[in-house]
Design an enzyme around this catalytic site. Structure first.
Site, PDB file in Angstrom:
ATOM      1  N   ARG A  97      81.572 -76.084  27.684  1.00 23.71           N
ATOM      2  CA  ARG A  97      80.691 -76.492  26.568  1.00 23.71           C
ATOM      3  C   ARG A  97      79.801 -77.659  27.003  1.00 23.71           C
ATOM      4  O   ARG A  97      78.639 -77.751  26.670  1.00 23.71           O
ATOM      5  CB  ARG A  97      81.509 -76.881  25.324  1.00 23.71           C
ATOM      6  CG  ARG A  97      80.668 -77.644  24.286  1.00 23.71           C
ATOM      7  CD  ARG A  97      81.205 -77.590  22.884  1.00 23.71           C
ATOM      8  NE  ARG A  97      82.615 -77.877  22.781  1.00 23.71           N
ATOM      9  CZ  ARG A  97      83.181 -79.089  22.878  1.00 23.71           C
ATOM     10  NH1 ARG A  97      82.449 -80.167  23.078  1.00 23.71           N
ATOM     11  NH2 ARG A  97      84.484 -79.218  22.759  1.00 23.71           N
ATOM     12  N   TYR A 142      56.593 -71.185  13.926  1.00 20.48           N
ATOM     13  CA  TYR A 142      57.613 -70.141  13.933  1.00 20.48           C
ATOM     14  C   TYR A 142      58.389 -70.228  12.600  1.00 20.48           C
ATOM     15  O   TYR A 142      58.815 -71.324  12.195  1.00 20.48           O
ATOM     16  CB  TYR A 142      58.553 -70.374  15.124  1.00 20.48           C
ATOM     17  CG  TYR A 142      59.680 -69.394  15.165  1.00 20.48           C
ATOM     18  CD1 TYR A 142      59.446 -68.070  15.519  1.00 20.48           C
ATOM     19  CD2 TYR A 142      60.971 -69.763  14.823  1.00 20.48           C
ATOM     20  CE1 TYR A 142      60.477 -67.151  15.528  1.00 20.48           C
ATOM     21  CE2 TYR A 142      62.005 -68.848  14.844  1.00 20.48           C
ATOM     22  CZ  TYR A 142      61.756 -67.545  15.196  1.00 20.48           C
ATOM     23  OH  TYR A 142      62.769 -66.636  15.198  1.00 20.48           O
ATOM     24  N   ASP A 185      56.595 -77.449  20.815  1.00 19.22           N
ATOM     25  CA  ASP A 185      57.179 -76.139  21.125  1.00 19.22           C
ATOM     26  C   ASP A 185      56.210 -75.431  22.072  1.00 19.22           C
ATOM     27  O   ASP A 185      55.098 -75.073  21.686  1.00 19.22           O
ATOM     28  CB  ASP A 185      57.369 -75.350  19.815  1.00 19.22           C
ATOM     29  CG  ASP A 185      58.036 -73.991  20.033  1.00 19.22           C
ATOM     30  OD1 ASP A 185      57.898 -73.431  21.137  1.00 19.22           O
ATOM     31  OD2 ASP A 185      58.670 -73.493  19.084  1.00 19.22           O
ATOM     32  N   LYS A 231      61.977 -65.742  25.027  1.00 17.25           N
ATOM     33  CA  LYS A 231      60.652 -65.152  25.104  1.00 17.25           C
ATOM     34  C   LYS A 231      60.175 -65.105  26.571  1.00 17.25           C
ATOM     35  O   LYS A 231      60.776 -64.427  27.363  1.00 17.25           O
ATOM     36  CB  LYS A 231      59.696 -65.935  24.203  1.00 17.25           C
ATOM     37  CG  LYS A 231      60.300 -66.269  22.814  1.00 17.25           C
ATOM     38  CD  LYS A 231      60.518 -65.066  21.946  1.00 17.25           C
ATOM     39  CE  LYS A 231      61.302 -65.358  20.675  1.00 17.25           C
ATOM     40  NZ  LYS A 231      60.744 -66.381  19.796  1.00 17.25           N
TER      41      LYS A 231
END
Ligand SMILES: *Cc1c(COP(=O)(O)O)cnc(C)c1O
Length: 383
Positions: free
Chosen positions: A49, A101, A173, A198
């Site tokens: 983690r 988005y 972004d 993406k």
């Protein structure tokens, strides 16, 4: 002299913090939850983690591509963005661009508000609008450029100077451009976020996200948030993104070449009433885009003359796939109104122009002749 992006995409950071013992050409997938210790108090890796060599290799590569001091890989773009919002306190205020988005708009309006974080949405294509929205409790500017789905271009240099003058963080972004065409940290941003699902991974086969910081103090805070909230990317997914990244530069160039040809042709196709692509000289952000980026990307939004035509296009394309997401080898066509932006308040959608005639096309790597034929057919057909 530091290496060019093409080399970094393939070989990773020049100064990796970890090299695998047998020096495999393809970096190994360390599929392990935990790591053994020899000495008390010293070891490089603990628990996946928190840290894992495969993820670290990917993070170092992405940090080098974006010219950041550090990158943290998350299980999705939203996990990365959500972790970045954890940098703020209840009572803080963020100024955000209005075209975003849809998941980020939802986050700002729901989870952030629940946590006491205020937001003001502005048309950030006009930098003065951003400056006017700043309050005494404003801590950050959050923008996406080109924006999703309206393809607004925001002047990052102007916003960086506003952020600096007011002591705010500028968060960008960079999903649509990728570091191949735009490096916001070099333009004055403090944090870059990505949906790695993406262009970075590029094959429509994995979900991931990144937060990249320009300075160490912020990077350490993001690492602590990631370790604590636990949304870090699994080793196998890290490897998939790494594999996708090797071809990032050639994919971006070729997808863009296809997109330029398609944006150009769409303007002359029947029933198309508007083409939104920053590479077109008539796009309002064209000049700003040329100043701050080295390309225009491969995302095109366009409008047709009726809802019936929009439905026809979506349901009858044959090579292009009617599906959500973008940036991969497959060309995808999306209906923002119901797929990516249904949670954007109706009034905001109307103001932006996200309506029943708007379509968003992510241009892939197929033959451009075939793509043009597919679009030409659905736009010419009688309905
Ligand atoms: C897809 C996307 C996101 C969200 O990323 P996920 O990986 O789907 O969580 C954020 N910003 C932009 C611009 C996107 O296209």
């Amino acid at each position: 002299m530091s290496r060019d992006l093409e080399s970094v995409c393939i070989h990773g950071s020049e100064t990796p913090a970890y090299r695998d013992d047998v020096r495999a050409i393809s970096f190994p997938i360390y599929q392990t939850a935990s790591f053994s210790h020899d000495l008390v108090g010293y070891n490089q890796f603990n628990y996946t983690r928190q840290d894992n060599p495969t993820r670290l290799h990917l993070e170092e590569t992405v940090a080098a591509l974006e010219h950041g001091v550090d990158a943290v890989a998350f299980t999705s773009g939203m996990a990365a963005i959500s972790a970045v919002f954890e940098l703020f306190q209840s009572g803080d205020h963020i100024v955000s661009c209005d075209d975003l988005y849809g998941g980020v708009t939802r986050h700002l309006n729901s989870i952030n508000r629940k946590n006491g974080l205020e937001v003001t949405f502005v048309d950030a294509t006009v930098p003065e609008n951003v400056e006017k929205a700043i309050q005494p409790n404003t801590r950050a500017l959050y923008v996406e450029t080109p924006s999703n789905p309206m393809m607004h271009i925001i002047d990052l240099i102007a916003l960086a100077s506003i952020a600096k003058a007011h002591g705010l963080l500028l968060i960008v972004d960079n999903t649509f451009m990728s570091p191949v065409f735009q490096q916001p940290l070099d333009l004055g941003a403090d944090i870059v976020v990505h949906s790695g699902s993406k262009f970075l991974s590029g094959h429509n086969d994995t979900i991931s996200g990144f937060a990249i910081a320009k300075d160490r103090e912020i990077a350490d805070k993001i690492r602590l948030i990631a370790k604590t909230t636990g949304g870090t990317l699994a080793p196998f997914d890290s490897w998939l993104v790494m594999r996708g990244l090797k071809t990032l530069c050639v994919r971006m160039e070729r997808q863009q070449a296809n997109a330029i040809a398609i944006a150009d042709a769409l303007q002359h196709m029947p029933h198309v009433t508007e083409v939104l692509y920053p590479g077109l000289p008539g796009h309002p952000g064209h000049e700003v885009q040329k100043r701050q980026a080295t390309g225009f990307g491969s995302m095109i939004s366009f409008r047709v003359d009726s809802k019936a035509r929009a439905y026809h296009v979506l349901q009858h394309v044959s090579l292009i796939i009617f599906a959500e997401s973008l940036g991969g080898t497959e060309s995808l066509i999306t209906y923002p109104l119901t797929q990516t932006h249904p949670d954007v308040p109706e009034s905001m959608r109307q103001q932006l122009g996200i309506d029943e005639t708007l379509l968003r096309l992510s241009v892939g790597l197929e033959s451009v002749r075939d793509l043009l034929e597919d679009l030409g057919k659905v736009l010419e057909e009688e309905i």
